[in-house]
Write an enzyme that holds these catalytic residues in place. Structure first.
Site, PDB file in Angstrom:
ATOM      1  N   GLY A  44       0.765  -1.230   0.000  1.00  0.00           N
ATOM      2  CA  GLY A  44       0.000   0.000   0.000  1.00  0.00           C
ATOM      3  C   GLY A  44       0.799   1.286   0.000  1.00  0.00           C
ATOM      4  O   GLY A  44       1.668   1.539  -0.830  1.00  0.00           O
ATOM      5  N   ARG A 103      -7.954  -5.191   3.305  1.00  0.00           N
ATOM      6  CA  ARG A 103      -8.063  -5.916   4.579  1.00  0.00           C
ATOM      7  C   ARG A 103      -7.314  -7.249   4.525  1.00  0.00           C
ATOM      8  O   ARG A 103      -6.855  -7.751   5.555  1.00  0.00           O
ATOM      9  CB  ARG A 103      -9.534  -6.176   4.934  1.00  0.00           C
ATOM     10  CG  ARG A 103     -10.275  -4.938   5.420  1.00  0.00           C
ATOM     11  CD  ARG A 103     -11.619  -5.314   5.993  1.00  0.00           C
ATOM     12  NE  ARG A 103     -12.240  -4.165   6.660  1.00  0.00           N
ATOM     13  CZ  ARG A 103     -13.185  -4.261   7.577  1.00  0.00           C
ATOM     14  NH1 ARG A 103     -13.615  -5.464   7.933  1.00  0.00           N
ATOM     15  NH2 ARG A 103     -13.702  -3.192   8.134  1.00  0.00           N
ATOM     16  N   THR A 112      -1.528  -9.523   3.506  1.00  0.00           N
ATOM     17  CA  THR A 112      -0.360 -10.257   4.019  1.00  0.00           C
ATOM     18  C   THR A 112      -0.755 -11.572   4.686  1.00  0.00           C
ATOM     19  O   THR A 112       0.125 -12.333   5.084  1.00  0.00           O
ATOM     20  CB  THR A 112       0.406  -9.393   5.033  1.00  0.00           C
ATOM     21  OG1 THR A 112      -0.460  -9.042   6.106  1.00  0.00           O
ATOM     22  CG2 THR A 112       0.948  -8.137   4.376  1.00  0.00           C
ATOM     23  N   ASP A 117      -5.824  -3.344  13.420  1.00  0.00           N
ATOM     24  CA  ASP A 117      -4.887  -4.005  12.505  1.00  0.00           C
ATOM     25  C   ASP A 117      -4.937  -5.515  12.717  1.00  0.00           C
ATOM     26  O   ASP A 117      -4.916  -6.002  13.854  1.00  0.00           O
ATOM     27  CB  ASP A 117      -3.469  -3.492  12.782  1.00  0.00           C
ATOM     28  CG  ASP A 117      -2.533  -3.695  11.606  1.00  0.00           C
ATOM     29  OD1 ASP A 117      -2.737  -4.667  10.854  1.00  0.00           O
ATOM     30  OD2 ASP A 117      -1.602  -2.894  11.445  1.00  0.00           O
ATOM     31  N   LYS A 149       8.077 -15.214  16.803  1.00  0.00           N
ATOM     32  CA  LYS A 149       8.168 -16.622  17.206  1.00  0.00           C
ATOM     33  C   LYS A 149       9.427 -17.266  16.644  1.00  0.00           C
ATOM     34  O   LYS A 149      10.064 -18.107  17.294  1.00  0.00           O
ATOM     35  CB  LYS A 149       6.933 -17.392  16.731  1.00  0.00           C
ATOM     36  CG  LYS A 149       6.953 -18.877  17.100  1.00  0.00           C
ATOM     37  CD  LYS A 149       5.672 -19.574  16.720  1.00  0.00           C
ATOM     38  CE  LYS A 149       5.734 -21.052  17.121  1.00  0.00           C
ATOM     39  NZ  LYS A 149       4.462 -21.759  16.849  1.00  0.00           N
ATOM     40  N   ARG A 173      15.646  -1.093  44.421  1.00  0.00           N
ATOM     41  CA  ARG A 173      16.481  -1.772  45.425  1.00  0.00           C
ATOM     42  C   ARG A 173      15.641  -2.679  46.304  1.00  0.00           C
ATOM     43  O   ARG A 173      16.037  -3.785  46.636  1.00  0.00           O
ATOM     44  CB  ARG A 173      17.210  -0.741  46.286  1.00  0.00           C
ATOM     45  CG  ARG A 173      18.332  -0.009  45.565  1.00  0.00           C
ATOM     46  CD  ARG A 173      18.971   1.023  46.474  1.00  0.00           C
ATOM     47  NE  ARG A 173      19.529   0.421  47.677  1.00  0.00           N
ATOM     48  CZ  ARG A 173      19.789   1.083  48.801  1.00  0.00           C
ATOM     49  NH1 ARG A 173      19.525   2.388  48.868  1.00  0.00           N
ATOM     50  NH2 ARG A 173      20.307   0.474  49.839  1.00  0.00           N
ATOM     51  N   HIS A 219       4.680  10.364  53.608  1.00  0.00           N
ATOM     52  CA  HIS A 219       3.931   9.106  53.488  1.00  0.00           C
ATOM     53  C   HIS A 219       2.620   9.327  52.734  1.00  0.00           C
ATOM     54  O   HIS A 219       1.575   8.823  53.126  1.00  0.00           O
ATOM     55  CB  HIS A 219       3.682   8.487  54.859  1.00  0.00           C
ATOM     56  CG  HIS A 219       4.937   8.228  55.635  1.00  0.00           C
ATOM     57  ND1 HIS A 219       5.986   7.495  55.127  1.00  0.00           N
ATOM     58  CD2 HIS A 219       5.312   8.611  56.876  1.00  0.00           C
ATOM     59  CE1 HIS A 219       6.955   7.441  56.022  1.00  0.00           C
ATOM     60  NE2 HIS A 219       6.570   8.114  57.091  1.00  0.00           N
TER      61      HIS A 219
END
Length: 511
Positions: free
Chosen positions: A34, A63, A66, A125, A137, A213, A268
């Site tokens: 695109g 849509r 891929t 998407d 992956k 810490r 506090h």
């Protein structure tokens, strides 16, 4: 493995042209889709359309483009696995070694005023997250980039390693991609959940900012997650502790209540004193004189650039953290002489236009409680007077000032205030009368008179005794939510003592 083929499909095109041009110089074949392909060609960078690569056209208004075996097979097949290699050859699958994808701007879309549900759904998407997950992956062989900030790291390694990237970089980028898709899905689910008014689940995934810490106590492990660096920048001092971070957040929430020049001191997460004045040193004195003992080792926050006179006044006591939108150079130089003092620049207010309200989270045994942040507006209190005598202008200002502060004091909470300062604060008591007694005692210890003050209560007075005690201490005005079954008795007690009283209709419990 050398990167020979890259698939690039991005909505955020920042830095893309320079990145793609460097890839082309290194002999990388670029496949694109695109608008991304159009931009690359306009910049004289060769890009093969995804439909040419797959042999299947983009359909359904883009849509589906891929979501194809030649794309996901190219990302997922295990290199040097004989069966996978044979299947790839049989089906004409050519490897894709680099995936550069960022997602449709869903979150940017849903914060636009008046956005329609259909507009939001159009920005969900599908192909992008699918490619990111497939590439991530198989990070043993595939490099995946979801953030333009990582373009240079990829190019540097390719240059230094003859077109390859290291496993360490691929692993880091894959984790980043999974975090991105997770956050993206969470944003979609949260939005749709709110739009459809369902309460199916709540999920949260935040990036690690830093390991701490320890937690509240040395035997507790802790870490900071989220976008804290977008809100605050540390300019000087030691590492921030768990408790520092809690106090910084509480201080910032409190100071955001005040549009006028204001200084607040907290300990506090509870306010010790708050003062307003065009002269910041005077604002400091008003805040500090509320309670001269508690501020030791506390948090100081100011909503204007911190100047030298204020810095000099502050250095007279030990403080843990000072927060300001900016520090004058001479003030900063003076404060930085204290090596244990943390200086924090507040980068933005809590409430930013077009941003969705934040949630408050509280862990409990067996779950998490989730609520909206307490952002209720006070409104015009002149219309909420319930006493026979209306408040004077000065009493009205004192009530508003006290109400802004009491919202940030642990319940049960009582604040005695003047028009521009706190006079006595009682926090965290099991009885509202006890909270008032502590506030009165604090004022007495500080040598402050409560005559003519306003008393603010975070919740209603359940009995007249609380109001009576405040009046006996010198308060001539009271602001509280109302809502007790004995409201009439409390109002009668106020009228008997000529106390002006307002019912806000809003409670500010803070556990």
């Amino acid at each position: 493995m050398k990167i020979q083929r890259a698939l690039i499909s991005v909505s955020n095109k920042s830095g893309l042209v320079e990145f793609a041009r460097e890839l082309e110089k290194q002999g990388v074949e670029i496949i694109s889709t695109g608008g991304t392909a159009k931009l690359l060609r306009e910049e004289k960078i060769k890009a093969t359309d995804i439909s040419t690569f797959t042999g299947f056209p983009e359909i359904l208004e883009g849509r589906v483009k891929t979501l194809h075996p030649k794309v996901h097979g190219a990302l997922l097949y295990l290199r040097e696995d004989k069966e996978h290699e044979a299947a790839a050859r049989e089906h004409g699958i050519e490897p894709i070694d680099l995936v550069v994808v960022n997602l449709y701007p869903f979150e940017e879309t849903i914060v636009k005023p008046g956005v329609k549900l259909a507009e939001a759904i159009a920005q969900i998407d599908i192909g992008g997250p699918s490619m990111l997950r497939s590439a991530s992956k198989n990070y043993q062989s595939v490099t995946v980039v979801v953030d333009p900030a990582d373009y240079q790291a990829v190019l540097d390694e390719m240059r230094d390693k003859k077109g390859e990237t290291t496993l360490k970089l691929r692993e880091r980028l894959a984790i980043k991609a999974f975090i991105t898709t997770s956050a993206y899905d969470r944003a979609i689910a949260t939005y749709l959940n709110e739009k459809q008014q369902t309460e199916t689940s709540f999920s949260i995934s935040l990036p690690l900012v830093s390991r701490l810490r320890y937690g509240e106590n040395p035997h507790q492990k802790a870490a900071l997650y989220g976008n804290f660096p977008e809100h605050f920048e540390k300019l000087h001092g030691k590492e921030l502790s768990f408790n520092n971070l809690l106090d910084i957040s509480a201080a910032a929430d409190l100071i955001d209540e005040f549009p006028e020049p204001t200084v607040a001191i907290l300990k506090h997460t509870n306010p010790c004193g708050v003062g307003s004045d065009p002269d910041l040193r005077e604002a400091w004195l008003k805040a500090f004189h509320t309670d001269k003992q508690a501020p030791f080792g506390g948090i100081i926050v100011v909503n204007r650039p911190l100047d030298l006179p204020l810095a000099k006044a502050i250095t007279e006591i030990f403080s843990e953290v000072i927060i300001a939108p900016e520090f004058a150079p001479d003030a900063r130089a003076l404060l930085q002489k204290k090596k244990n003092l943390r200086l924090m620049r507040a980068l933005r207010p809590a409430a930013v236009p077009n941003e969705k309200p934040e949630h408050d989270l509280c862990s409990i045994r067996g779950g998490i409680l989730v609520q909206d942040k307490d952002a209720a507006e006070l409104g015009n209190i002149a219309t909420k007077v319930v006493s026979k005598r209306p408040p004077s202008r000065n009493e009205m200002a004192a009530m508003i000032f006290g109400w802004r502060v009491v919202k940030h004091v642990k319940s049960n909470a009582i604040v005695y205030a003047g028009a521009d300062r706190t006079l006595g604060i009682g926090a965290g008591q099991m009885s509202r009368v006890d909270a008032s007694r502590i506030a009165v005692w604090k004022a007495t210890e500080a040598g402050l008179s409560l005559q003519g003050s306003a008393v603010a209560s975070d919740a209603f007075f359940p009995f007249p005794d609380g109001l009576i005690a405040a009046a006996e201490a010198g308060a001539t005005a009271a602001i509280q939510p109302g809502g007790s079954v004995r409201d009439d008795e409390v109002i009668a007690a106020a009228n008997e003592r000529k106390v002006a009283m307002v019912f806000t209709g809003v409670r500010h419990f803070r556990h």
